[in-house]
Design an enzyme around this catalytic site. Structure first.
Site, PDB file in Angstrom:
ATOM      1  N   ARG A  90      44.856  39.206  38.014  1.00  0.00           N
ATOM      2  CA  ARG A  90      45.045  37.957  38.772  1.00  0.00           C
ATOM      3  C   ARG A  90      43.681  37.371  39.120  1.00  0.00           C
ATOM      4  NH1 ARG A  90      48.759  40.583  43.342  1.00  0.00           N
ATOM      5  NH2 ARG A  90      46.951  41.972  43.257  1.00  0.00           N
ATOM      6  N   ASP A 116      42.369  38.729  45.867  1.00  0.00           N
ATOM      7  CA  ASP A 116      41.902  37.967  47.026  1.00  0.00           C
ATOM      8  C   ASP A 116      40.414  37.627  46.975  1.00  0.00           C
ATOM      9  OD1 ASP A 116      44.449  38.033  48.141  1.00  0.00           O
ATOM     10  OD2 ASP A 116      44.108  40.039  48.931  1.00  0.00           O
ATOM     11  N   SER A 121      54.234  44.898  51.451  1.00  0.00           N
ATOM     12  CA  SER A 121      55.232  43.839  51.663  1.00  0.00           C
ATOM     13  C   SER A 121      56.524  44.129  50.893  1.00  0.00           C
ATOM     14  CB  SER A 121      54.672  42.469  51.289  1.00  0.00           C
ATOM     15  OG  SER A 121      54.060  42.495  50.030  1.00  0.00           O
TER      16      SER A 121
END
Ligand code: HAX
Length: 419
Positions: A314, A360, A229
């Site tokens: 994360r 994720d 991205s």
């Protein structure tokens, strides 16, 4: 205030880059092998990114701060940090928050466009369509047409960027309510911060969910310059496309299942486990389930990474939130069990270079717990956060005068003759 802070810093950054290029311009920092040319350019150092870096062993570092040291800061603070390199003081934070509130109203045409899209449109398609449609209001594009000097490009990029980030909570929440027939859109509550207001406009009024949104929308903000991205966005931006077009390009990359869409795939996988076993299975049974999944030719979503070689910080931050808030939830228990089972399975399979979880692997289970159960929406949240990183990289690249991106490709015949 942001313009002023950056106007002071940018000449220093420009000077620093010029002297680095003068001193070290001819130094080789990366060689390229034939396998790398065929292998997604993995590991080639071929661009710079000032906002963040990803170290294989310790993960994401934002402007010098290891991510796990700054999990308490808000998305607005991280946006300021990405742009300027410093954490904001109280005045600067208030200023950026006010700036975002000033520009939060959504042009009517955005709602018209969203409402006329096919009802089963993917929320990511709706998001990038909404963002692209606002190109018509791009100040950067207008000023470029008027012939502003190159030295001012970053200023109008920043102005567009702030307007875009300001509008994302209402657009993203509106997409949720339209796409999943949740009723009328909810008007913003100006007493709330950017992430809290987003939670409010989604229609989920739980203080812990607001906390989760602050964490979620901070953690996903940036991941250096070479991921799909960021790289797509910076490539499109390098052609001086407006921030609206450049961010939409990046988010179209984020919508791929090997990138940001993995968070929807991951929760789907966890729900499949729950349905198959009617709850959280034993480690032995889960191990077999993972092997069957791998043997059917599929990847285990939420595990592996192109750069990281350790559990994603994360992931660690979200696990800590989950342990504090929802530790007895059965979906979260499956996520924890997978964290025990999957790395040894992937190691035994011997293909994945990194057997550890990425962000994720856990994020979806937290969202699901608080009632955000429509998992094809999850990448929209990722996008809201990542937009801050893409805008910051764009402002800096334009301020530093980084030229149009144009790596050289070669044919297989060329490789046969020259390698
Ligand atoms: N399950 C099974 N196999 C895996 C795997 C996983 N989770 N991760 C990697 N592999 C396999 C690859 O498919 C590849 O197999 P082939 O040689 O047969 O093609 C092999 O291991 C080597 O891959 P790699 O070098 O370790 O990984 P890549 O850099 O090529 O790919 C990916 C990185 C993240 C795309 C990969 O690990 C993957 O597909 N993971 C699952 C999807 C996922 O979680 N994506 C989210 C990543 C984080 C992110 O960007 N979020 O936005």
């Amino acid at each position: 205030m942001l313009q002023k802070v950056l106007s002071e810093k940018i000449p220093r950054w420009q000077k620093e880059i010029h002297s680095v290029i003068n001193e070290k311009g001819d130094v080789i920092i990366s060689d390229v092998s034939v396998s790398q040319a065929y292998g997604g350019m993995r590991g080639i150092k071929g661009l710079t990114c000032e906002t963040s870096s990803v170290s294989p062993d310790s993960g994401l570092i934002i402007r010098g701060y290891p991510l796990l040291d700054i999990t308490h800061i808000s998305p607005e603070e991280v946006f300021y940090l990405l742009l300027t390199g410093d954490l904001p003081n109280d005045d600067a934070l208030r200023d950026i928050q006010n700036n975002l509130k000033t520009h939060q109203d959504i042009p009517g045409y955005v709602w018209q466009i969203l409402k006329t899209m096919p009802p089963d449109s993917h929320p990511m398609t709706m998001l990038t369509t909404a963002i692209q449609s606002m190109q018509v209001d791009s100040l950067f594009a207008r000023k470029y047409d008027e012939g502003i000097p190159k030295t001012d490009y970053w200023k109008w990029t920043l102005e567009d960027g702030i307007r875009l980030v300001a509008k994302l909570p209402a657009i993203a929440a509106g997409i949720y309510r339209i796409r999943f027939s949740k009723g009328d859109r909810i008007t913003p509550d100006n007493s709330l911060d950017w992430a809290g207001n987003f939670a409010h406009m989604l229609g989920i009024e739980d203080d812990d969910f607001k906390k989760l949104m602050r964490l979620y929308l901070m953690l996903h903000c940036d991941h250096e310059g070479g991921n799909v991205s960021a790289f797509s966005s910076l490539t499109v931006a390098s052609a001086l496309s407006s921030p609206y077009l450049s961010v939409a390009a990046g988010l179209n990359g984020l919508a791929g299942p090997l990138h940001g869409l993995a968070n929807q795939g991951c929760l789907k996988f966890v729900l499949k486990v729950r349905e198959h076993f009617d709850g959280c299975p034993s480690q032995e049974a889960l191990k077999q389930f993972c092997w069957d999944h791998l043997n059917s030719g599929q990847v285990i979503p939420g595990y592996g990474h192109a750069v990281l070689r350790c559990p994603d910080p994360r992931f660690i931050a979200f696990m800590a939130f989950g342990k504090d808030h929802i530790k007895d939830d059965d979906i979260f228990s499956i996520v924890r069990a997978l964290f025990e089972v999957v790395p040894p399975v992937l190691n035994e399979q011997g293909k994945a270079k990194n057997p550890w979880p990425n962000v994720d692997a856990v994020s979806g289970s937290l969202l699901y717990y608080y009632g955000l159960t429509e998992f094809n929406y999850y990448t929209v949240l990722f996008s809201m956060s990542r937009t801050m990183g893409m805008i910051s990289q764009m402002v800096i690249n334009r301020a530093l005068g980084i030229p149009i991106t144009r790596p050289k490709s070669v044919t297989t015949d060329w490789i046969k003759q020259n390698a």
